[in-house]
Write an enzyme that holds these catalytic residues in place. Structure first.
Site, PDB file in Angstrom:
ATOM      1  N   GLY A  48     -13.922  -3.324   0.455  1.00 27.07           N
ATOM      2  CA  GLY A  48     -15.245  -2.720   0.914  1.00 27.07           C
ATOM      3  C   GLY A  48     -15.479  -1.828  -0.245  1.00 27.07           C
ATOM      4  NE  ARG A  53      -4.350  -1.583   1.584  1.00 21.33           N
ATOM      5  CZ  ARG A  53      -5.258  -2.121   2.630  1.00 21.33           C
ATOM      6  NH1 ARG A  53      -5.008  -2.072   3.652  1.00 21.33           N
ATOM      7  NH2 ARG A  53      -6.399  -2.812   1.857  1.00 21.33           N
ATOM      8  CE  LYS A 112     -20.257 -12.404   6.503  1.00 23.45           C
ATOM      9  NZ  LYS A 112     -20.267 -11.476   7.507  1.00 23.45           N
ATOM     10  N   GLY A 120      -9.709  -8.527  -0.722  1.00 23.48           N
ATOM     11  CA  GLY A 120      -8.587  -8.828  -0.059  1.00 23.48           C
ATOM     12  C   GLY A 120      -7.823 -10.241  -0.353  1.00 23.48           C
TER      13      GLY A 120
HETATM   14  P1  ADP Z   1     -12.496 -11.588  -0.469  1.00 20.22           P
HETATM   15  O1  ADP Z   1     -11.444 -11.112   0.644  1.00 20.22           O
HETATM   16  O2  ADP Z   1     -11.437 -11.704  -1.931  1.00 20.22           O
HETATM   17  O3  ADP Z   1     -13.640 -10.390  -0.727  1.00 20.22           O
HETATM   18  P2  ADP Z   1     -13.757 -13.425   1.018  1.00 20.22           P
HETATM   19  O4  ADP Z   1     -13.327 -12.781   2.118  1.00 20.22           O
HETATM   20  O5  ADP Z   1     -15.384 -13.275   0.585  1.00 20.22           O
HETATM   21  O6  ADP Z   1     -13.007 -13.034  -0.231  1.00 20.22           O
HETATM   22  O7  ADP Z   1     -13.739 -15.005   0.908  1.00 20.22           O
HETATM   23  C1  ADP Z   1     -12.325 -15.655   0.869  1.00 20.22           C
HETATM   24  C2  ADP Z   1     -12.407 -16.942   1.595  1.00 20.22           C
HETATM   25  O8  ADP Z   1     -13.292 -17.743   1.136  1.00 20.22           O
HETATM   26  C3  ADP Z   1     -10.834 -17.450   1.719  1.00 20.22           C
HETATM   27  O9  ADP Z   1     -10.349 -17.440   2.696  1.00 20.22           O
HETATM   28  C4  ADP Z   1     -11.359 -18.990   1.096  1.00 20.22           C
HETATM   29  O10 ADP Z   1     -10.792 -20.019   1.895  1.00 20.22           O
HETATM   30  C5  ADP Z   1     -12.909 -19.104   1.489  1.00 20.22           C
HETATM   31  N1  ADP Z   1     -13.651 -19.923   0.785  1.00 20.22           N
HETATM   32  C6  ADP Z   1     -13.719 -20.203  -0.517  1.00 20.22           C
HETATM   33  N2  ADP Z   1     -14.483 -21.313  -1.019  1.00 20.22           N
HETATM   34  C7  ADP Z   1     -14.898 -21.848   0.259  1.00 20.22           C
HETATM   35  C8  ADP Z   1     -15.809 -22.976   0.473  1.00 20.22           C
HETATM   36  N3  ADP Z   1     -16.555 -23.484  -0.449  1.00 20.22           N
HETATM   37  N4  ADP Z   1     -16.007 -23.199   1.729  1.00 20.22           N
HETATM   38  C9  ADP Z   1     -15.468 -22.206   2.777  1.00 20.22           C
HETATM   39  N5  ADP Z   1     -14.739 -21.191   2.629  1.00 20.22           N
HETATM   40  C10 ADP Z   1     -14.526 -20.735   1.231  1.00 20.22           C
HETATM   41 MG    MG Z   2     -11.844 -11.331   2.698  1.00 21.07          MG
END
Ligand code: ADP
Ligand code: MG
Length: 396
Positions: free
Chosen positions: A376, A36, A203, A353
């Site tokens: 976000g 960053r 999520k 992230g």
């Molecule tokens: P980002 O940070 O890119 O927005 P998220 O925080 O929503 O993404 O999700 C990332 C996490 O989702 C990762 O740590 C990954 O391990 C988890 N993940 C991906 N697929 C699954 C799954 N089928 N079940 C549980 N966790 C999962």
């Molecule tokens: Mg995340």
């Protein structure tokens, strides 16, 4: 979304307030990832090379009490910035007062001051995070012009972005902010087609708004990762012990009905009885029985998604396809990265992230047109929301 940028300003001899995003990970006072800080360099260098005096503001972590301040000082960040710039950087351990004002008064053209963590102002009445107007006014009084380069906080109205800007001080975007709004903004406002969105991660509730907004925009929406099972449940399938958000099942039903065949779900799943890399996995299609959970999209799904991506001209991806942190469940994410890496004439954007970390760790970071730094903020932009930090920047 034409906003003024730092190039629209005459910076010579000006005291230039710059809101950067120096919210870096720190462990025992040591910066573990300076991405960053590096990302802010183009704007800082531009200000300095054009004869401005740079006064840098950033938050670092969350600070609500006096105790929270420990380990949240920007001092190590200022030191690292000095090394990266190859010049002296003055750090002021205050967010207001005589020492800060004197340091700014002593600045010569091409010199830099880093102000202490803006969220130290949250200890006494959340002045930063609640956008206390007096605080914004005070900070604005320290400079002649304001450059907002902190895309990662653009979805928040804080004193150090919206507060300073709303005093009427000339307010422009820095290069990082400009790049983020250009890539994400253009991709949803006027996408080259076909436009394919890929959503995954953990999520559903965080990203369901994005799906809703993208249904009228995207040509296809591929759903993988932990999102899969809320949609499976909506279709009446069983998901065993997989991640599911029961309170979003109704919404998933509505989205499926609204999107028709635009939404493409995984057709096979890599399953396991335990959240572990040490037990054998089984690829399954259809209903998942009790005692088993899905942690990645399967090989048929990678083939299906890759086929859809093959002629994409715009790709927006948020959320890994599986638990990529464990090698048994990384193949879905790797497969989709490979499909994107093969595209030669497409704008490809990955945000979030963990998604950015996945692209990085799996060795595909340089295959994307743009890796969005603001989790976000990029989600809210994709949801079609107005970002207050962005709205407060002067229009061209
Ligand atoms: P980002 O940070 O890119 O927005 P998220 O925080 O929503 O993404 O999700 C990332 C996490 O989702 C990762 O740590 C990954 O391990 C988890 N993940 C991906 N697929 C699954 C799954 N089928 N079940 C549980 N966790 C999962
Ligand atoms: Mg995340």
């Amino acid at each position: 979304m034409a906003k003024k940028t730092v190039k629209d300003l005459d910076l010579k001899d000006k005291k230039v307030l710059v809101r950067v995003d120096f919210n870096v990970p720190l462990k025992d006072g040591v910066i573990t990832d300076d991405t960053r800080i590096k990302a802010a360099l183009p704007t800082i260098n531009y200000v300095l090379e054009n004869g401005g005096k740079a006064i840098l503001f950033s938050h670092l972590g969350r600070v609500k009490t006096e105790e929270d301040k420990a380990g949240k000082s920007l001092a190590p960040v200022a030191k690292r910035l000095g090394e990266l710039l190859g010049k002296e950087v003055t750090f002021v351990p205050e967010t207001r007062g005589e020492e800060l004002e004197a340091a700014i008064a002593n600045l010569k053209d091409g010199e830099v001051v880093v102000v202490e963590n803006t969220r130290f102002e949250d200890v006494d009445g959340n002045k930063e995070s609640k956008n206390d107007p007096e605080l914004g006014k005070y900070w604005a009084s320290l400079g002649d012009v304001f450059v907002n380069d902190a895309f990662g906080t653009a979805h928040r109205a804080h004193a150090s972005n919206v507060g300073i800007a709303s005093t009427g001080i000339p307010t422009v975007a820095g290069f990082l902010m400009e790049k983020e709004i250009k890539f994400i903004g253009d991709a949803i406002a006027e996408p080259k087609r076909p436009m394919v969105a890929i959503l995954g991660g953990a999520k559903v509730s965080d990203k369901i708004g994005v799906i809703k907004n993208l249904i009228p925009v995207a040509d296809k929406i591929l759903i993988g990762g932990g999102m899969t099972y809320t949609f499976y449940t909506a279709k009446g399938m069983t998901v065993g012990d997989s991640l599911v958000e029961l309170d979003k099942v109704e919404l998933a039903k509505e989205l499926l009905a609204e999107a028709g065949d635009k939404i493409v779900l995984a057709v096979d799943i890599v399953t396991t009885p335990e959240f572990s890399n040490d037990v054998p996995t089984t690829v399954m299609s259809g209903n998942i029985p009790d005692g088993i959970m899905g942690l990645d999209i399967g090989p048929k799904t990678v083939e299906l998604f890759s086929g859809i991506l093959a002629d994409a001209k715009t790709v927006i991806w948020n959320g890994p396809m599986g638990v990529f942190e464990l090698s048994n469940f990384a193949n879905g994410t790797i497969g989709v990265c490979e499909a994107i890496a093969n595209l030669t004439d497409a704008t490809t954007i990955i945000g979030g992230g963990d998604s950015a970390a996945a692209a990085e760790q799996l060795g595909f970071a340089d295959k994307f047109s743009h890796i969005s730094t603001g989790g976000g903020a990029s989600l809210e932009l994709l949801e079609g929301k107005t970002l207050p930090g962005l709205a407060a920047i002067n229009d061209k």
